[in-house]
Motif scaffolding. Structure first.
Motif, PDB file in Angstrom:
ATOM      1  N   GLU A  10     -47.240  71.229 142.606  1.00 57.46           N
ATOM      2  CA  GLU A  10     -46.569  70.304 143.692  1.00 57.46           C
ATOM      3  C   GLU A  10     -47.446  68.642 144.227  1.00 57.46           C
ATOM      4  N   THR A  11     -46.963  67.815 143.713  1.00 57.30           N
ATOM      5  CA  THR A  11     -48.116  66.947 143.378  1.00 57.30           C
ATOM      6  C   THR A  11     -47.691  65.646 144.279  1.00 57.30           C
ATOM      7  N   CYS A  12     -46.395  65.576 145.014  1.00 53.64           N
ATOM      8  CA  CYS A  12     -45.341  64.590 145.320  1.00 53.64           C
ATOM      9  C   CYS A  12     -46.125  64.085 146.734  1.00 53.64           C
ATOM     10  N   ASP A  13     -46.735  62.618 147.040  1.00 56.08           N
ATOM     11  CA  ASP A  13     -46.962  62.809 147.899  1.00 56.08           C
ATOM     12  C   ASP A  13     -46.401  61.410 148.884  1.00 56.08           C
ATOM     13  N   PRO A  14     -46.031  62.152 149.687  1.00 56.13           N
ATOM     14  CA  PRO A  14     -45.028  61.248 150.752  1.00 56.13           C
ATOM     15  C   PRO A  14     -45.614  60.339 151.160  1.00 56.13           C
ATOM     16  N   ALA A  15     -47.082  60.633 151.724  1.00 58.37           N
ATOM     17  CA  ALA A  15     -47.735  59.532 152.684  1.00 58.37           C
ATOM     18  C   ALA A  15     -48.063  57.647 151.223  1.00 58.37           C
ATOM     19  N   MET A  16     -47.863  58.368 149.786  1.00 53.12           N
ATOM     20  CA  MET A  16     -47.990  57.009 148.696  1.00 53.12           C
ATOM     21  C   MET A  16     -47.069  55.967 149.069  1.00 53.12           C
ATOM     22  N   THR A  17     -45.968  57.302 148.628  1.00 51.70           N
ATOM     23  CA  THR A  17     -44.208  56.375 148.629  1.00 51.70           C
ATOM     24  C   THR A  17     -43.555  56.327 149.780  1.00 51.70           C
ATOM     25  N   GLY A  18     -43.627  57.001 150.748  1.00 48.33           N
ATOM     26  CA  GLY A  18     -42.419  57.456 152.261  1.00 48.33           C
ATOM     27  C   GLY A  18     -41.785  57.792 151.409  1.00 48.33           C
ATOM     28  N   VAL A  19     -41.337  58.564 150.301  1.00 49.41           N
ATOM     29  CA  VAL A  19     -40.369  59.084 150.068  1.00 49.41           C
ATOM     30  C   VAL A  19     -41.194  60.891 149.565  1.00 49.41           C
ATOM     31  N   CYS A  20     -40.326  61.776 149.588  1.00 48.33           N
ATOM     32  CA  CYS A  20     -40.428  63.019 148.614  1.00 48.33           C
ATOM     33  C   CYS A  20     -39.319  63.386 148.847  1.00 48.33           C
ATOM     34  N   ALA A  21     -38.591  63.616 147.461  1.00 48.97           N
ATOM     35  CA  ALA A  21     -37.498  64.306 147.251  1.00 48.97           C
ATOM     36  C   ALA A  21     -38.192  65.959 147.844  1.00 48.97           C
ATOM     37  N   PRO A  22     -36.668  66.231 147.664  1.00 50.69           N
ATOM     38  CA  PRO A  22     -37.290  67.730 148.381  1.00 50.69           C
ATOM     39  C   PRO A  22     -37.566  68.643 146.462  1.00 50.69           C
ATOM     40  N   SER A  23     -38.521  69.693 147.040  1.00 50.64           N
ATOM     41  CA  SER A  23     -39.239  70.271 145.787  1.00 50.64           C
ATOM     42  C   SER A  23     -38.812  71.511 145.027  1.00 50.64           C
ATOM     43  N   SER A  24     -37.259  71.325 146.053  1.00 51.02           N
ATOM     44  CA  SER A  24     -36.029  72.384 145.224  1.00 51.02           C
ATOM     45  C   SER A  24     -34.576  71.780 144.443  1.00 51.02           C
ATOM     46  N   LEU A  25     -35.389  70.448 144.674  1.00 58.48           N
ATOM     47  CA  LEU A  25     -34.640  69.559 143.344  1.00 58.48           C
ATOM     48  C   LEU A  25     -34.378  69.622 141.706  1.00 58.48           C
ATOM     49  N   PRO A  26     -33.335  71.050 141.742  1.00 57.06           N
ATOM     50  CA  PRO A  26     -33.416  71.094 139.679  1.00 57.06           C
ATOM     51  C   PRO A  26     -34.234  69.871 138.898  1.00 57.06           C
ATOM     52  N   ASN A  27     -34.671  70.360 138.031  1.00 58.26           N
ATOM     53  CA  ASN A  27     -34.515  69.756 136.474  1.00 58.26           C
ATOM     54  C   ASN A  27     -33.751  69.869 135.828  1.00 58.26           C
ATOM     55  N   SER A  28     -32.990  69.064 135.308  1.00 59.76           N
ATOM     56  CA  SER A  28     -32.203  68.538 134.051  1.00 59.76           C
ATOM     57  C   SER A  28     -32.024  67.815 133.356  1.00 59.76           C
ATOM     58  N   ALA A  29     -31.838  68.043 131.893  1.00 67.67           N
ATOM     59  CA  ALA A  29     -31.806  67.047 131.232  1.00 67.67           C
ATOM     60  C   ALA A  29     -31.394  67.026 130.019  1.00 67.67           C
ATOM     61  N   PHE A  30     -30.698  66.489 128.851  1.00 64.27           N
ATOM     62  CA  PHE A  30     -30.038  66.209 127.725  1.00 64.27           C
ATOM     63  C   PHE A  30     -30.493  66.626 126.840  1.00 64.27           C
ATOM     64  N   VAL A  31     -29.972  67.752 126.260  1.00 58.23           N
ATOM     65  CA  VAL A  31     -30.436  68.124 124.900  1.00 58.23           C
ATOM     66  C   VAL A  31     -29.542  68.355 123.336  1.00 58.23           C
ATOM     67  N   PHE A  32     -30.310  67.960 122.370  1.00 57.64           N
ATOM     68  CA  PHE A  32     -28.936  67.651 121.608  1.00 57.64           C
ATOM     69  C   PHE A  32     -29.228  68.186 120.037  1.00 57.64           C
ATOM     70  N   VAL A  33     -28.198  68.736 119.189  1.00 58.68           N
ATOM     71  CA  VAL A  33     -29.071  69.976 118.369  1.00 58.68           C
ATOM     72  C   VAL A  33     -28.555  68.225 117.500  1.00 58.68           C
ATOM     73  N   LYS A  34     -29.437  67.390 116.263  1.00 59.34           N
ATOM     74  CA  LYS A  34     -28.977  66.493 115.704  1.00 59.34           C
ATOM     75  C   LYS A  34     -28.736  67.131 114.573  1.00 59.34           C
ATOM     76  N   PRO A  35     -27.859  65.686 114.123  1.00 58.69           N
ATOM     77  CA  PRO A  35     -26.939  66.005 113.056  1.00 58.69           C
ATOM     78  C   PRO A  35     -27.456  67.097 111.931  1.00 58.69           C
ATOM     79  N   HIS A  36     -28.301  66.823 111.181  1.00 61.13           N
ATOM     80  CA  HIS A  36     -28.543  67.353 109.716  1.00 61.13           C
ATOM     81  C   HIS A  36     -29.100  68.694 110.249  1.00 61.13           C
ATOM     82  N   ALA A  37     -28.815  68.966 111.671  1.00 56.49           N
ATOM     83  CA  ALA A  37     -29.235  70.294 111.959  1.00 56.49           C
ATOM     84  C   ALA A  37     -28.077  70.803 112.666  1.00 56.49           C
ATOM     85  N   ASN A  38     -27.235  69.884 112.596  1.00 58.27           N
ATOM     86  CA  ASN A  38     -26.311  70.747 113.406  1.00 58.27           C
ATOM     87  C   ASN A  38     -24.859  71.677 112.652  1.00 58.27           C
TER      88      ASN A  38
END
Length: 326
Positions: A10-38
């Motif tokens: 938890e290193t988000c510093d609202p004093a530095m940016t004025g904004v701090c997103a809630p720590s409950s905000l989930p991580n979300s990624a895009f994952v794909f199997v590359k053609p050679h391995a699909n």
């Protein structure tokens, strides 16, 4: 013993940016199997590993090479490289004229006026060659680097000489089009259960699967490649699977590959709510160089790599303030 994953710091510093997103905000990624391995077996392995690590799979599907080609999805994915290879015409490419003349001994304006320059896609037509033949000729060419992912080579094929930009990209691209396909997973997980750094370093594994930790996805694909139905052993280039390097790259990739709207994505909406404009998000989604806190200019993506969602938003807010027009 399975990998031990660290919780996000938890290193988000609202004093530095004025904004701090809630720590409950989930991580979300895009994952794909590359053609050679699909293969179905690889798809099953990735799905099992994701579920086993506590990821929620929001969507999954195959994307055919014909669609990737037509919609230039891989070109957008590798925009910094591909923009000079397939998207921009020579007159649109920001060639540093002094560097060009120093490297090649003639003026860029003259070359442009005489029609002796082209991007990589145009080069395959001009030279009437395949992507593989173009790359082979590129290796023999006089090549100058003008910036990150920005190369120009004086190429000669079939008694014709042309200045070509990023010709190597066409062979990269060829792996994703035609009869090829990818299989993607849109995933989400609480940053409290696994940091983004561990997601890439321990769960996915580094770029070279030979150096990946045991139990990581890339190491599993390497170890089991024959039983998974792969025709060749994975390596640093063909390493089985891709995953977003940060929540912001994840957003950019979902917008590109899945046609998602920024406001329709959880992370995208949080970014808009934090004060970034849709225009800025779109511009920064192709990884331009922007002013950094130390006064230098650098890649947006590099500045955000391995950050969890809340910290990523705080960093983007900071960069946005630094780069606001007066």
């Amino acid at each position: 013993m399975g990998a031990v994953f660290a919780k996000a710091a938890e290193t988000c510093d609202p004093a530095m940016t004025g904004v701090c997103a809630p720590s409950s905000l989930p991580n979300s990624a895009f994952v794909f199997v590359k053609p050679h391995a699909n293969t179905p077996a690889t798809q099953s392995l990735v799905r099992e590993k994701l579920k086993g690590a506590g990821f929620s799979i929001l969507s999954e599907n195959e994307i055919a090479g014909s669609v990737i080609d037509k919609d230039k999805l891989i070109d957008q994915h590798y925009y910094a490289i591909a923009s000079k290879a397939t998207i921009l015409t020579p007159k649109e490419i920001p060639v540093p004229t002094e560097k060009f003349e120093q490297a090649f001994g003639e003026s860029w304006d003259k070359v442009l006026a005489e029609g002796r320059a082209c991007n990589a896609m145009e080069a395959t037509q001009q030279f009437e060659c395949t992507a593989e033949q173009l790359e082979e000729a590129w290796r023999k060419a006089k090549v100058e680097k003008f910036g990150g992912g920005f190369y120009c080579g004086l190429m000669e094929m079939k008694e014709k000489k042309l200045y070509v930009f990023n010709a190597f990209f066409m062979s990269m691209r060829s792996k994703f089009v035609g009869d090829a396909s990818i299989y993607y997973f849109e995933v989400e997980w609480p940053s409290s259960t696994m940091s983004w750094s561990d997601f890439r370093g321990k769960f996915l594994g580094p770029t070279d699967p030979a150096n990946a930790p045991n139990g990581s996805l890339r190491k599993e694909i390497l170890t089991r490649y024959k039983s998974l139905g792969l025709s060749a052993e994975p390596n640093q280039g063909d390493n089985g699977v891709h995953a977003s390097a940060s929540p912001f790259e994840g957003l950019a990739e979902k917008v590109n590959w899945l046609g998602k709207s920024i406001e329709g994505d959880t992370f995208g909406k949080a970014l808009l709510d934090s004060g970034l404009s849709k225009k800025t998000i779109e511009l920064w989604s192709v990884d331009p160089r922007v002013k950094q806190p130390d006064g230098s200019e650098g890649s947006v993506f590099d500045a955000l790599e391995d950050m969890d969602a809340a910290n990523c938003i705080a960093k983007l807010v900071e960069l946005n303030k630094l780069n606001e027009e007066p």
